[in-house]
Design an enzyme around this catalytic site. Structure first.
Site, PDB file in Angstrom:
ATOM      1  N   ASP A 284       0.789  -1.237   0.047  1.00 25.03           N
ATOM      2  CA  ASP A 284      -0.101   0.054   0.128  1.00 25.03           C
ATOM      3  C   ASP A 284       0.846   1.283   0.092  1.00 25.03           C
ATOM      4  O   ASP A 284       2.098   1.129   0.065  1.00 25.03           O
ATOM      5  CB  ASP A 284      -0.961   0.008   1.257  1.00 25.03           C
ATOM      6  CG  ASP A 284      -0.355  -0.160   2.763  1.00 25.03           C
ATOM      7  OD1 ASP A 284       0.940   0.282   2.663  1.00 25.03           O
ATOM      8  OD2 ASP A 284      -0.929  -0.486   3.575  1.00 25.03           O
TER       9      ASP A 284
ATOM     10  N   LYS B 218      -4.013  -0.359  -1.781  1.00 25.34           N
ATOM     11  CA  LYS B 218      -4.925  -1.167  -0.855  1.00 25.34           C
ATOM     12  C   LYS B 218      -5.993  -0.330  -0.377  1.00 25.34           C
ATOM     13  O   LYS B 218      -5.814   1.049  -0.252  1.00 25.34           O
ATOM     14  CB  LYS B 218      -3.971  -1.527   0.324  1.00 25.34           C
ATOM     15  CG  LYS B 218      -4.946  -2.571   1.391  1.00 25.34           C
ATOM     16  CD  LYS B 218      -3.944  -2.699   2.436  1.00 25.34           C
ATOM     17  CE  LYS B 218      -3.478  -1.859   3.508  1.00 25.34           C
ATOM     18  NZ  LYS B 218      -2.949  -2.423   4.484  1.00 25.34           N
TER      19      LYS B 218
ATOM     20  N   ASP C  28       6.510  -4.731   4.428  1.00 21.22           N
ATOM     21  CA  ASP C  28       5.828  -3.930   5.169  1.00 21.22           C
ATOM     22  C   ASP C  28       5.981  -3.673   6.673  1.00 21.22           C
ATOM     23  O   ASP C  28       6.982  -4.398   6.987  1.00 21.22           O
ATOM     24  CB  ASP C  28       3.919  -4.617   5.469  1.00 21.22           C
ATOM     25  CG  ASP C  28       2.922  -3.682   5.513  1.00 21.22           C
ATOM     26  OD1 ASP C  28       3.442  -2.658   5.737  1.00 21.22           O
ATOM     27  OD2 ASP C  28       1.977  -4.174   5.049  1.00 21.22           O
TER      28      ASP C  28
ATOM     29  N   GLY D 144      -3.799 -10.210   6.190  1.00 26.25           N
ATOM     30  CA  GLY D 144      -4.834  -9.852   5.139  1.00 26.25           C
ATOM     31  C   GLY D 144      -3.962  -9.374   4.163  1.00 26.25           C
ATOM     32  O   GLY D 144      -4.173  -9.757   2.872  1.00 26.25           O
TER      33      GLY D 144
HETATM   34  C1  R5P Z   1      -1.302  -0.834   7.517  1.00 25.73           C
HETATM   35  O1  R5P Z   1      -1.459   0.377   7.096  1.00 25.73           O
HETATM   36  C2  R5P Z   1       0.018  -1.562   7.983  1.00 25.73           C
HETATM   37  O2  R5P Z   1       0.986  -1.021   7.349  1.00 25.73           O
HETATM   38  C3  R5P Z   1      -0.199  -3.100   7.766  1.00 25.73           C
HETATM   39  O3  R5P Z   1      -0.050  -2.937   6.041  1.00 25.73           O
HETATM   40  C4  R5P Z   1      -1.434  -3.848   8.423  1.00 25.73           C
HETATM   41  O4  R5P Z   1      -1.389  -3.270   9.507  1.00 25.73           O
HETATM   42  C5  R5P Z   1      -1.256  -5.201   8.320  1.00 25.73           C
HETATM   43  O5  R5P Z   1      -2.470  -5.771   8.856  1.00 25.73           O
HETATM   44  P1  R5P Z   1      -3.083  -7.179   8.183  1.00 25.73           P
HETATM   45  O6  R5P Z   1      -1.721  -7.921   8.317  1.00 25.73           O
HETATM   46  O7  R5P Z   1      -4.246  -7.374   9.265  1.00 25.73           O
HETATM   47  O8  R5P Z   1      -3.477  -6.755   6.864  1.00 25.73           O
END
Ligand code: R5P
Length: 305
Positions: free
Chosen positions: A165, A189, A219, A226
């Site tokens: 994202d 995203k 990330d 997810g």
């Molecule tokens: C959101 O902006 C964060 O950078 C992560 O992408 C997010 O917290 C990941 O969460 P999950 O694994 O539940 O998709």
């Protein structure tokens, strides 16, 4: 200097204490029959520089233990207290999207400094909001070089670095700078509701760039997985042959491990900011934050905190 470490960071605490020639402090931590918590620094802190290592979550008890320990250290007359939070829970609650929504990242920052932290070290804290929420000096440790050093040779060759994202785009560019010949692709995203991630289809030009290559998805957090597994599915469909995930914080709540197992990625490189996860069929490799935290703490003291 005395270094106290709350669970799960005893190992990082010992490594930091050794590297800084500090004493490893002892903590008496208990839960009374009614559920109230008790956290006492046993090693004498009066007049000492103190380092405390502890997470602010995900469980509420971690945050409470940290506040109680900081409060006791301040009340016992420590000279300075540097709080190191390998995982700063609540950092994602960094803005109010609805009326009267709490910005809990700011609340947690306030709690920690009122409890007794007078310097903070954060590790990849999701957004700038957490760092700015403190009134005391904040130092940020960047775990990317350490995570990147754990990449296998096959993943470094002709890799595409993928941000799932826009929030991860800067991280992806910094990772590309650590590697040679790495392109960066930023995915789009959306979150139709909390904990649900949707990733938009790749642009045709990006799809062509992916064919037959290795993708390194980067990330800050894997929570329900997810985001990262939706991105991995899209990349596979685009013709990527190998996928490596690189993330600082492996929260791995709820369906995360099952999703990661089904995603069949080739490697998942994470730091030890949270308790180590062992799961069959999920290829985790854990790198320690100890040396990057040691460098940041020593730089803080060299600046004459
Ligand atoms: C959101 O902006 C964060 O950078 C992560 O992408 C997010 O917290 C990941 O969460 P999950 O694994 O539940 O998709």
């Amino acid at each position: 200097m005395i270094c106290f470490a709350l669970p799960p960071h005893e190992r990082i605490g010992r490594a930091i204490a050794r590297a800084l020639r500090a004493r490893a402090g002892t903590i008496d931590r208990r839960v009374f029959s009614d559920g109230e918590r008790y956290v006492r620094p046993v090693t004498t802190v009066t007049g000492e520089h103190v380092v405390v290592i502890g997470n602010t979550g995900p469980d509420a008890a971690s945050l409470l233990d940290l506040c109680i320990l900081l409060h006791a250290i301040r009340a016992s007359g420590a000279r300075t207290t540097t709080l190191v939070t390998p995982y700063f829970a609540y950092a994602r609650q960094d803005r109010a999207d609805q009326s009267q929504e709490p910005v809990s990242a700011v609340l947690v920052a306030r709690l920690l400094e009122s409890a007794g932290a007078d310097h903070i070290v954060l590790v990849d804290p999701h957004s700038i909001v957490t760092s700015r929420a403190f009134h005391v000096p904040v130092h940020v440790a960047d775990p990317l070089p350490t995570l990147a050093s754990a990449l296998p040779t096959w993943a470094r060759r002709d890799a595409v670095i993928v941000a799932p994202d826009a929030g991860a785009s800067d991280r992806a560019r910094r990772l590309a700078a650590c590697l040679t010949r790495a392109d960066v692709v930023v995915l789009e995203k959306t979150r139709p509701r909390p904990n649900v991630a949707r990733i938009a289809r790749l642009r045709p030009a990006d799809q062509r760039r992916m064919q037959g290559r290795t993708a390194i998805l980067v990330d800050d957090i894997i929570d329900t997985a997810g985001t990262i597994t939706a991105a991995a599915t899209l990349l596979r469909r685009a013709g990527v042959v190998r996928i490596v995930i690189l993330a600082t914080h492996a929260v791995c709540s709820g369906p995360a491990l099952e999703r990661l197992r089904r995603a069949k990625v080739d490697r998942i490189i994470v730091s030890d900011s949270l308790p180590r996860i062992r799961a069959r069929g999920v290829p985790f490799r854990v790198t320690s934050l100890a040396s990057s935290l040691t460098s940041v703490i020593s730089a803080t003291y060299a600046e004459g905190q």
